[in-house]
Motif scaffolding. Sequence first.
Motif, PDB file in Angstrom:
ATOM      1  N   CYS A   1       0.851  -1.192   0.000  1.00  0.00           N
ATOM      2  CA  CYS A   1       0.000   0.000   0.000  1.00  0.00           C
ATOM      3  C   CYS A   1       0.887   1.242   0.000  1.00  0.00           C
ATOM      4  O   CYS A   1       1.823   1.342   0.784  1.00  0.00           O
ATOM      5  CB  CYS A   1      -0.898   0.014   1.221  1.00  0.00           C
ATOM      6  SG  CYS A   1      -1.813   1.558   1.350  1.00  0.00           S
TER       7      CYS A   1
ATOM      8  N   THR B   1      -0.627   4.517  -0.220  1.00  0.00           N
ATOM      9  CA  THR B   1      -1.441   5.702   0.038  1.00  0.00           C
ATOM     10  C   THR B   1      -1.061   6.354   1.376  1.00  0.00           C
ATOM     11  O   THR B   1      -0.271   5.813   2.134  1.00  0.00           O
ATOM     12  CB  THR B   1      -2.933   5.329  -0.026  1.00  0.00           C
ATOM     13  OG1 THR B   1      -3.124   4.514  -1.190  1.00  0.00           O
ATOM     14  CG2 THR B   1      -3.819   6.538  -0.181  1.00  0.00           C
ATOM     15  N   LEU B   2      -1.656   7.507   1.635  1.00  0.00           N
ATOM     16  CA  LEU B   2      -1.166   8.432   2.653  1.00  0.00           C
ATOM     17  C   LEU B   2      -0.763   7.823   3.997  1.00  0.00           C
ATOM     18  O   LEU B   2       0.383   7.961   4.423  1.00  0.00           O
ATOM     19  CB  LEU B   2      -2.189   9.552   2.847  1.00  0.00           C
ATOM     20  CG  LEU B   2      -1.724  10.726   3.698  1.00  0.00           C
ATOM     21  CD1 LEU B   2      -0.441  11.317   3.165  1.00  0.00           C
ATOM     22  CD2 LEU B   2      -2.805  11.792   3.752  1.00  0.00           C
ATOM     23  N   SER B   3      -1.705   7.143   4.665  1.00  0.00           N
ATOM     24  CA  SER B   3      -1.387   6.685   6.025  1.00  0.00           C
ATOM     25  C   SER B   3      -0.212   5.717   6.022  1.00  0.00           C
ATOM     26  O   SER B   3       0.608   5.722   6.944  1.00  0.00           O
ATOM     27  CB  SER B   3      -2.601   6.027   6.666  1.00  0.00           C
ATOM     28  OG  SER B   3      -3.638   6.961   6.765  1.00  0.00           O
TER      29      SER B   3
ATOM     30  N   CYS C   1      -4.818   2.450  -0.936  1.00  0.00           N
ATOM     31  CA  CYS C   1      -5.263   2.112   0.424  1.00  0.00           C
ATOM     32  C   CYS C   1      -6.001   0.778   0.522  1.00  0.00           C
ATOM     33  O   CYS C   1      -6.977   0.527  -0.156  1.00  0.00           O
ATOM     34  CB  CYS C   1      -6.161   3.218   0.971  1.00  0.00           C
ATOM     35  SG  CYS C   1      -6.706   2.913   2.658  1.00  0.00           S
ATOM     36  N   LEU C   2      -5.507  -0.076   1.409  1.00  0.00           N
ATOM     37  CA  LEU C   2      -6.080  -1.408   1.577  1.00  0.00           C
ATOM     38  C   LEU C   2      -7.111  -1.455   2.701  1.00  0.00           C
ATOM     39  O   LEU C   2      -7.717  -2.483   2.948  1.00  0.00           O
ATOM     40  CB  LEU C   2      -4.967  -2.414   1.871  1.00  0.00           C
ATOM     41  CG  LEU C   2      -4.065  -2.755   0.675  1.00  0.00           C
ATOM     42  CD1 LEU C   2      -2.824  -3.502   1.147  1.00  0.00           C
ATOM     43  CD2 LEU C   2      -4.806  -3.578  -0.346  1.00  0.00           C
ATOM     44  N   GLY C   3      -7.301  -0.348   3.401  1.00  0.00           N
ATOM     45  CA  GLY C   3      -8.307  -0.336   4.458  1.00  0.00           C
ATOM     46  C   GLY C   3      -7.804  -0.939   5.762  1.00  0.00           C
ATOM     47  O   GLY C   3      -8.559  -1.594   6.472  1.00  0.00           O
ATOM     48  N   ALA C   4      -6.539  -0.755   6.082  1.00  0.00           N
ATOM     49  CA  ALA C   4      -6.015  -1.189   7.379  1.00  0.00           C
ATOM     50  C   ALA C   4      -4.969  -0.182   7.819  1.00  0.00           C
ATOM     51  O   ALA C   4      -3.905  -0.538   8.312  1.00  0.00           O
ATOM     52  CB  ALA C   4      -5.407  -2.578   7.274  1.00  0.00           C
ATOM     53  N   CYS C   5      -5.291   1.090   7.664  1.00  0.00           N
ATOM     54  CA  CYS C   5      -4.299   2.155   7.832  1.00  0.00           C
ATOM     55  C   CYS C   5      -3.757   2.244   9.245  1.00  0.00           C
ATOM     56  O   CYS C   5      -2.721   2.851   9.468  1.00  0.00           O
ATOM     57  CB  CYS C   5      -4.903   3.485   7.441  1.00  0.00           C
ATOM     58  SG  CYS C   5      -6.062   3.380   6.088  1.00  0.00           S
TER      59      CYS C   5
ATOM     60  N   VAL D   1       1.032  -1.553   5.200  1.00  0.00           N
ATOM     61  CA  VAL D   1       0.408  -2.846   4.979  1.00  0.00           C
ATOM     62  C   VAL D   1       0.884  -3.441   3.651  1.00  0.00           C
ATOM     63  O   VAL D   1       0.999  -2.737   2.659  1.00  0.00           O
ATOM     64  CB  VAL D   1      -1.126  -2.704   4.924  1.00  0.00           C
ATOM     65  CG1 VAL D   1      -1.788  -4.067   4.870  1.00  0.00           C
ATOM     66  CG2 VAL D   1      -1.631  -1.914   6.101  1.00  0.00           C
TER      67      VAL D   1
ATOM     68  N   GLY E   1      -7.761   6.063   4.669  1.00  0.00           N
ATOM     69  CA  GLY E   1      -7.918   6.456   6.055  1.00  0.00           C
ATOM     70  C   GLY E   1      -9.121   5.820   6.726  1.00  0.00           C
ATOM     71  O   GLY E   1      -9.354   6.052   7.904  1.00  0.00           O
TER      72      GLY E   1
END
Lengths: 200, 433
Positions: free
Chosen positions: A109, A111-113, A150-154, A159, B86
């Motif tokens: 992943c 993306t931002l987080s 984003c994989l949805g486990a930020c 991840v 997020g």
Amino acid sequence: MSFHPKMAYDATFHKSSRTLADPGPPFTFTPERRARLDEVLTRYPPDRKRSAVLPALYLAQQQHGYITGNAMRHIAEILEITPADVEDVVSYYTMFYTKPVGRFVLNVCRTLSCALNGAERVTEELCAKLHIKPGETDTSGTFTLVEVECLGACDRAPVVMVNDAWHECVSPESVGHMLDSLRTRGESALTGCHLAVEKR
Amino acid sequence: MEPLLTQDVRKPNGYTLDFYVEHDGYAGLRRALGMAPDQIIEMVKASGLRGRGGAGFPTGTKWQFVDKKSPNPRYIACNADESEPGTFKDHVLMERNPHLLIEGCAIACYAIGAKVAYIYIRGEFLHVQQVLEAQIAEAYKAGYLGKNILGSGFDCDVWIHRGAGAYEAGEETALLESLEGKRAQPRNKPPFPAVVGLYNCPTAVNNVETLCNVPLIVKNGAEWFAALGPEKNGGPKLYCISGQVKRPGVYEASMHVTLRELIEGERYAGGAREGRTLKAIIPGGSSVPVLLPEQLDVPASFDAVQKAGSLLGSAGIIVCDDTTCMVWLAENLLHFYRHESCGKCTPCREGTDWLHKILHRIERGEGQMRDLDLLASISAQIGGKTLCAFGDAAITPVQTTLKHFRHEYEAHIREGRCTLVADWRARQPIGAH
Ligand SMILES: Cc1cc2nc3c(=O)[nH]c(=O)nc-3n(C[C@H](O)[C@H](O)[C@H](O)COP(=O)(O)O)c2cc1C
Ligand code: SF4
Ligand code: FES
């Protein structure tokens, strides 16, 4: 040709720039997978077989490793749609491969987080260790590296999703160990979903 | 407020049917089946439950819009796509409290007169899907789903439909297209899904967390639910806190809680890491405007966050500390939007690519001052001119960082480099496709 007066237009990466998959060997579902698909089809109205195109593609990818032109044709026949309809779908969704991939697809992943917690470094380490760039497969055919969104486990960033299994709280220092244990122990080496692991 | 949705998520067997039934599970469904469907819709309306998927639209009103006169069947589509950067709350509910969602789906079906609910789950959640599938099978066996539920004569099926990696599939009409076996590209609205939805039939699209609140309302009453939060923002809420904080995670609270408590409170994320200070906060998933640290003393409710100049969205709170370069942040997010644009409308498809390219070159130190006007002009050409809300979401990171951190853009251009290269970032630009 650009439509914005001040913006040059050159080679752009876009989903639509993907080309048609190779036809591959002749393809039919194994009887078990065909039975599974027939079962899935009962969930949708009888005149809406097309709804099962995603499940059908997953079954095809499971069987052959990636989606070939012949697989698309086979699915189109079963679902009573055109091969172009199936290709349309394959070319849109990122989880279908139209080329062979390694035994383990490392989806990092970016993306931002995750990036805020070092995902760029993780990718960098993986590139250096495997001698590949994102999107490529190493020479042994074991690992394919992909950067995903984003994989949805930020909360467990960064991840990495290995095939369909998750590995969380990765760090640049730990990826070497991850690769080694994947080689020797396969997917059982992964930490799995973070809920199984207790809270920090 | 004691957790209501997540109180049992860390118990080893908290997800099983036995545990759920022992703890008063499916009492809401039992109660609902004794009521008239319209009564349930009235109850949900009175509770003030607002959609947890992003828009905060009142759920009861949405259900009321479902066309009851249509001769076609009706459907519930549960939005379990959870792809907003997020946001990571729905998978906790699905994996660790699956029967709450199943019960919510069944009650929702009963209320709008549907017989089938499809749960559209993102393809990356296979481990979640497996748990959910097994628990749905248990619910069928125990008679909470299937034919003649609890002897009431009501039939209801719940099916899982697995997506395959597309953020845009979370948009409600794109979700329906994807369910029909097509590309996840949105439809024109109106007609809204409540009138012409899945297979051209009336459909209610609801987020996972939204549906999980429904059994609570039916069990405990609308007034109880409304009283849990500020006016028009009732009920429990899950907050996802990620980024540069001490204890990232999913936290449940009433919407009385302030953003500052969530981010800095000892019971919650615990504030910035040792020796660091907060710099910027994105309170509702990557699509909403940035807030500055001094703007955090507002309740984390839909209305209060909007008043503060941002949106609660999906309650995905992303925290950045003083090591974060805001040009880099905008570039990172525009990479996401450019990749996920479904390509149906030109301003969004081309514009996100242009924005990303310009941000990339400014970040590398190859930008010019006039690029800042270009960013503003392209953003204005996208905003309000696209088919779905994605276009507006995509320009938000550019517009808000330009508004609050223009000096950082100017510094990049003047110095010809990023002035804030942190140790967690790549040494070299990578993946520059
Ligand atoms: C680009 C885009 C992406 C979206 N992604 C999601 C998502 O991943 N999950 C979700 O629940 N809602 C998502 N939504 C919101 C849905 O369109 C819709 O508002 C929501 O599912 C309605 O459910 P609710 O009323 O229960 O919130 C998205 C909207 C847009 C415009
Ligand atoms: S705004 Fe973007 S994502 Fe939405 S329909 Fe248009 S191209 Fe697709
Ligand atoms: S940003 Fe990586 S999982 Fe969300």
